[in-house]
Write an enzyme that holds these catalytic residues in place. Structure first.
Site, PDB file in Angstrom:
ATOM      1  N   VAL A 107       0.899  -1.147  -0.167  1.00 30.19           N
ATOM      2  CA  VAL A 107      -0.018   0.000   0.019  1.00 30.19           C
ATOM      3  C   VAL A 107       0.819   1.139  -0.100  1.00 30.19           C
ATOM      4  O   VAL A 107       1.935   1.369   0.800  1.00 30.19           O
ATOM      5  CB  VAL A 107      -1.012  -0.002   1.262  1.00 30.19           C
ATOM      6  CG1 VAL A 107      -1.760   1.362   1.418  1.00 30.19           C
ATOM      7  CG2 VAL A 107      -1.864  -1.075   1.052  1.00 30.19           C
ATOM      8  N   GLY A 108       0.398   2.427  -0.647  1.00 35.17           N
ATOM      9  CA  GLY A 108       1.096   3.584  -0.847  1.00 35.17           C
ATOM     10  C   GLY A 108       2.740   3.567  -1.456  1.00 35.17           C
ATOM     11  O   GLY A 108       3.518   4.105  -1.097  1.00 35.17           O
ATOM     12  N   LEU A 111       2.213   1.759  -6.664  1.00 36.69           N
ATOM     13  CA  LEU A 111       1.758   0.744  -7.452  1.00 36.69           C
ATOM     14  C   LEU A 111       0.213   0.822  -7.737  1.00 36.69           C
ATOM     15  O   LEU A 111      -0.374  -0.192  -8.220  1.00 36.69           O
ATOM     16  CB  LEU A 111       2.026  -0.689  -7.033  1.00 36.69           C
ATOM     17  CG  LEU A 111       3.710  -0.846  -6.761  1.00 36.69           C
ATOM     18  CD1 LEU A 111       4.092  -2.243  -6.312  1.00 36.69           C
ATOM     19  CD2 LEU A 111       4.325  -0.766  -8.002  1.00 36.69           C
ATOM     20  N   GLY A 112      -0.293   1.941  -7.266  1.00 41.10           N
ATOM     21  CA  GLY A 112      -1.828   2.087  -7.681  1.00 41.10           C
ATOM     22  C   GLY A 112      -2.862   1.421  -6.810  1.00 41.10           C
ATOM     23  O   GLY A 112      -3.843   1.230  -6.982  1.00 41.10           O
ATOM     24  N   SER A 114      -4.177   2.972  -4.018  1.00 41.61           N
ATOM     25  CA  SER A 114      -5.553   3.632  -3.863  1.00 41.61           C
ATOM     26  C   SER A 114      -6.350   3.695  -4.833  1.00 41.61           C
ATOM     27  O   SER A 114      -7.673   3.557  -4.710  1.00 41.61           O
ATOM     28  CB  SER A 114      -4.941   4.945  -3.426  1.00 41.61           C
ATOM     29  OG  SER A 114      -4.327   5.742  -4.358  1.00 41.61           O
ATOM     30  N   ALA A 115      -5.830   3.632  -6.115  1.00 45.19           N
ATOM     31  CA  ALA A 115      -6.801   3.406  -7.276  1.00 45.19           C
ATOM     32  C   ALA A 115      -7.505   2.031  -7.510  1.00 45.19           C
ATOM     33  O   ALA A 115      -8.746   2.050  -7.755  1.00 45.19           O
ATOM     34  CB  ALA A 115      -5.982   3.705  -8.467  1.00 45.19           C
ATOM     35  N   ALA A 116      -6.843   1.033  -7.267  1.00 44.47           N
ATOM     36  CA  ALA A 116      -7.193  -0.289  -7.099  1.00 44.47           C
ATOM     37  C   ALA A 116      -8.723  -0.396  -6.065  1.00 44.47           C
ATOM     38  O   ALA A 116      -9.531  -0.916  -6.390  1.00 44.47           O
ATOM     39  CB  ALA A 116      -6.386  -1.225  -7.021  1.00 44.47           C
ATOM     40  N   ASP A 157      -3.857   6.095 -13.080  1.00 47.95           N
ATOM     41  CA  ASP A 157      -4.025   4.972 -11.984  1.00 47.95           C
ATOM     42  C   ASP A 157      -5.629   4.295 -12.261  1.00 47.95           C
ATOM     43  O   ASP A 157      -5.757   3.221 -12.368  1.00 47.95           O
ATOM     44  CB  ASP A 157      -3.796   5.572 -10.619  1.00 47.95           C
ATOM     45  CG  ASP A 157      -2.111   5.648 -10.295  1.00 47.95           C
ATOM     46  OD1 ASP A 157      -1.622   5.673 -11.465  1.00 47.95           O
ATOM     47  OD2 ASP A 157      -1.969   5.853  -9.253  1.00 47.95           O
TER      48      ASP A 157
HETATM   49  C1  MEV Z   1       0.913   8.179  -9.462  1.00 50.73           C
HETATM   50  O1  MEV Z   1       0.823   7.018  -9.746  1.00 50.73           O
HETATM   51  C2  MEV Z   1       1.748   8.698 -10.679  1.00 50.73           C
HETATM   52  C3  MEV Z   1       1.684  10.374 -10.737  1.00 50.73           C
HETATM   53  O2  MEV Z   1       1.864  10.828 -11.961  1.00 50.73           O
HETATM   54  C4  MEV Z   1       0.352  11.047 -10.091  1.00 50.73           C
HETATM   55  C5  MEV Z   1      -0.824  10.937 -11.129  1.00 50.73           C
HETATM   56  O3  MEV Z   1      -0.310  10.607 -12.199  1.00 50.73           O
HETATM   57  O4  MEV Z   1      -1.939  11.140 -10.415  1.00 50.73           O
HETATM   58  C6  MEV Z   1       2.539  10.783  -9.878  1.00 50.73           C
END
Ligand code: MEV
Length: 326
Positions: A107-108, A111-112, A114-116, A157
């Protein structure tokens, strides 16, 4: 009734940070998922448990009170879940539920996760509340959640978690193109705990932009060109070029100030061990690197595991999916 939704995480190959300024980006969804299970309740209570993170929160929809057992309410993944539920409840009926969240990826760590989590939450709640959102609406709502929680975010993401696959996002994400990758990209992901979160890193880059506008402008311009050339290199399977572009992109991310000593150590250790290319992936500031390893993948994996944590990335061509059990 049980509803389960699963959404994959991602790695950005090219275009992190510059994508926030409307530049193109390339990313792949990876077989590490956020799973959410919703169990029906008859009252207006929402209980949430995150496996492994020990977060146990309750939300009462009647009086809108929130309680959290270990005070992590204001930080981390919980904010995304609650914001996603809030936005979807604005569209449909309110009804309580028990939620169990399981997150396979670190997490954090860029690797996405929060989006997943956000996409899976919206997809499951969409079935639960029968709001009938289509995939593009789920992606849009998930991006809105990230924007509201983080203050700034590109749709990269949430797009990857929704659709899966290998995607090229055009300028200002006006075009999303599936990349015809007919080869397995041999990637190792190395990850370290984050020192800052995505929102803080976006802010850091923004301050650099304000301080040195014309220099940062040219860095973003170079990143744009790198992404365009990488798109062709990926399609043509030009391994040497792809690797070199990763290395150049890493240098530019370093120049933006999102590198850390441990990330640097992993990036260079990977190359010394046999990776053709390596770079930060995601927002940086700790988080993750990717190493492109057409040869010596096991050696690079072991090397990165000695420094911090690492695993092999496998691309998934499936995006978010939901299952209902009566
Ligand atoms: C986050 O995975 C990647 C960034 O480009 C932020 C975003 O695109 O929202 C740093």
């Amino acid at each position: 009734m049980h509803i389960k939704a699963s959404a994959p995480g991602k790695v950005i190959l090219f275009g992190e940070h510059s994508v926030v300024y409307g530049k193109p980006a390339i990313a792949v969804a990876v077989k590490k998922y956020a799973h959410i299970t919703i169990k029906e309740r008859v009252d207006l209570q929402i209980n949430l448990e995150i496996m492994g993170l020990g977060v146990l929160a309750s939300l009462n929809l009647e009086d809108e009170t929130i309680s959290c057992k270990n005070n992590r309410m204001e930080t981390g993944i919980l904010k995304y879940v609650l914001k996603a539920l809030k936005l979807i409840q604005d569209k449909g009926p309110t009804k309580g539920m028990d939620i169990l969240l399981e997150i396979e990826m670190p997490v954090g760590a860029g690797l996405g996760s929060s989006a997943a989590v956000t996409v899976a939450t919206i997809a499951a709640a969409n079935k639960y509340y029968e709001t009938d959102l289509k995939l593009d609406e789920i992606a849009k709502l998930a991006h809105q959640v990230e924007l509201e929680v983080q203050g700034a975010a590109s749709p990269i993401d949430t797009t990857l978690s929704t659709y899966g696959g290998a995607l090229y996002l055009g300028r200002n994400t006006n075009r999303i193109e599936k990349l015809p990758l007919n080869w397995e990209l041999p990637l190792v992901i190395g990850h370290t705990p984050r020192e800052s979160n995505t929102a803080e890193l976006i802010k850091k880059v923004h301050s650099k932009m304000e301080e040195y506008p014309s220099i940062i402008y040219h860095i973003f311009k170079s990143m744009e060109q790198i992404t365009e050339e990488a798109r062709d290199a990926l399609i043509e399977k030009n391994e040497k070029k792809l690797a070199e572009l990763m290395n150049i992109n890493h240098g530019l991310l370093d120049a933006l100030g999102v590198n850390t000593p441990v990330l640097s150590e992993m990036v260079y250790a990977a190359r010394e061990t046999g990776a053709l290319g390596s770079k930060i992936t995601g927002a940086g500031g700790g988080g993750s690197i990717i190493a492109y390893c057409p040869v010596k993948i096991e050696e690079v994996l072991r090397k990165l595991q000695k420094i911090e944590n690492a695993f092999k990335a496998h691309i998934t061509y499936e995006g978010v999916c939901t299952n209902i059990k009566e």
